[in-house]
Design a protein around this motif. Structure first.
Motif, PDB file in Angstrom:
ATOM      1  N   LEU A 161       3.057  10.328  -9.547  1.00  0.00           N
ATOM      2  CA  LEU A 161       2.345  10.580 -10.794  1.00  0.00           C
ATOM      3  C   LEU A 161       1.519  11.859 -10.705  1.00  0.00           C
ATOM      4  N   ALA A 162       0.821  12.049  -9.600  1.00  0.00           N
ATOM      5  CA  ALA A 162       0.027  13.266  -9.416  1.00  0.00           C
ATOM      6  C   ALA A 162       0.921  14.500  -9.423  1.00  0.00           C
ATOM      7  N   ARG A 163       2.067  14.408  -8.747  1.00  0.00           N
ATOM      8  CA  ARG A 163       3.010  15.526  -8.696  1.00  0.00           C
ATOM      9  C   ARG A 163       3.529  15.849 -10.100  1.00  0.00           C
ATOM     10  N   ASP A 164       3.807  14.807 -10.903  1.00  0.00           N
ATOM     11  CA  ASP A 164       4.269  15.015 -12.278  1.00  0.00           C
ATOM     12  C   ASP A 164       3.219  15.733 -13.121  1.00  0.00           C
ATOM     13  N   LEU A 165       1.946  15.516 -12.784  1.00  0.00           N
ATOM     14  CA  LEU A 165       0.864  16.166 -13.514  1.00  0.00           C
ATOM     15  C   LEU A 165       0.491  17.532 -12.932  1.00  0.00           C
ATOM     16  N   GLY A 166       1.168  17.928 -11.860  1.00  0.00           N
ATOM     17  CA  GLY A 166       0.943  19.242 -11.271  1.00  0.00           C
ATOM     18  C   GLY A 166      -0.125  19.279 -10.195  1.00  0.00           C
ATOM     19  N   TYR A 167      -0.456  18.148  -9.631  1.00  0.00           N
ATOM     20  CA  TYR A 167      -1.469  18.080  -8.593  1.00  0.00           C
ATOM     21  C   TYR A 167      -0.914  17.376  -7.365  1.00  0.00           C
ATOM     22  N   SER A 168      -1.648  17.509  -6.280  1.00  0.00           N
ATOM     23  CA  SER A 168      -1.352  16.663  -5.127  1.00  0.00           C
ATOM     24  C   SER A 168      -2.337  15.503  -5.178  1.00  0.00           C
ATOM     25  N   LEU A 169      -1.984  14.402  -4.572  1.00  0.00           N
ATOM     26  CA  LEU A 169      -2.880  13.248  -4.559  1.00  0.00           C
ATOM     27  C   LEU A 169      -4.192  13.594  -3.859  1.00  0.00           C
ATOM     28  N   ALA A 170      -4.119  14.408  -2.811  1.00  0.00           N
ATOM     29  CA  ALA A 170      -5.320  14.810  -2.077  1.00  0.00           C
ATOM     30  C   ALA A 170      -6.271  15.611  -2.966  1.00  0.00           C
ATOM     31  N   GLU A 171      -5.716  16.430  -3.868  1.00  0.00           N
ATOM     32  CA  GLU A 171      -6.564  17.201  -4.782  1.00  0.00           C
ATOM     33  C   GLU A 171      -7.320  16.287  -5.740  1.00  0.00           C
ATOM     34  N   LEU A 172      -6.692  15.214  -6.142  1.00  0.00           N
ATOM     35  CA  LEU A 172      -7.297  14.318  -7.131  1.00  0.00           C
ATOM     36  C   LEU A 172      -8.326  13.365  -6.535  1.00  0.00           C
ATOM     37  N   ALA A 226       3.003   5.894  -2.876  1.00  0.00           N
ATOM     38  CA  ALA A 226       4.145   6.685  -3.323  1.00  0.00           C
ATOM     39  C   ALA A 226       4.122   6.846  -4.843  1.00  0.00           C
ATOM     40  N   LYS A 227       3.788   5.769  -5.566  1.00  0.00           N
ATOM     41  CA  LYS A 227       3.715   5.856  -7.034  1.00  0.00           C
ATOM     42  C   LYS A 227       2.621   6.829  -7.462  1.00  0.00           C
ATOM     43  N   LEU A 228       1.461   6.749  -6.804  1.00  0.00           N
ATOM     44  CA  LEU A 228       0.359   7.643  -7.152  1.00  0.00           C
ATOM     45  C   LEU A 228       0.689   9.098  -6.827  1.00  0.00           C
ATOM     46  N   GLU A 229       1.340   9.330  -5.695  1.00  0.00           N
ATOM     47  CA  GLU A 229       1.731  10.697  -5.337  1.00  0.00           C
ATOM     48  C   GLU A 229       2.727  11.251  -6.347  1.00  0.00           C
ATOM     49  N   LYS A 252       0.833  -1.205   0.000  1.00  0.00           N
ATOM     50  CA  LYS A 252       0.000   0.000   0.000  1.00  0.00           C
ATOM     51  C   LYS A 252       0.868   1.255   0.000  1.00  0.00           C
ATOM     52  N   ALA A 253       1.924   1.245   0.805  1.00  0.00           N
ATOM     53  CA  ALA A 253       2.817   2.402   0.869  1.00  0.00           C
ATOM     54  C   ALA A 253       3.496   2.620  -0.478  1.00  0.00           C
TER      55      ALA A 253
END
Length: 106
Positions: free
Chosen positions: A43-54, A38-41, A33-34
């Motif tokens: 990817l989100a950061r690369d797209l200019g977002y935070s995971l929480a925003e998405l 981390a992978k999702l965070e 899960k961790a």
């Protein structure tokens, strides 16, 4: 993987092994899960977002404290809003012959 002769183990050894396996499974799932988080965070950061925003964040909804509706017959500082479980003083007052309207504030 090691081969075990489970028939040769005692009951206490088998139970210990069972606990160890359950713990290993739990920690494995936590690590997976961790790693996924981390992978999702990333990817989100690369797209200019935070995971929480998405995915949104879970927020606890709190209610404002309820106004007092009932007052203790002998101690005016003790009140009850009428929400939740009835306080013992309220139950006792009803048993003594008072009504809810007798205990109502205002």
């Amino acid at each position: 993987m090691a081969d075990f002769d489970l028939e040769a183990l005692s009951l206490s050894e088998l139970k210990k092994m069972q606990k160890d396996v359950a713990k290993a499974i739990s920690t494995y799932q936590d690590r997976q899960k961790a790693e996924a988080r981390a992978k999702l965070e990333s990817l989100a950061r690369d797209l200019g977002y935070s995971l929480a925003e998405l995915v949104g964040t879970a927020t606890k909804i709190t209610r404002a404290p309820a106004a007092a509706k009932y007052r203790h017959p002998e101690n005016a500082a003790v009140t009850w809003s009428g929400r939740g479980r009835k306080p013992q003083w309220f139950v006792d007052a009803l048993a003594a012959g008072n009504t809810a309207s007798d205990l109502a504030i205002g």
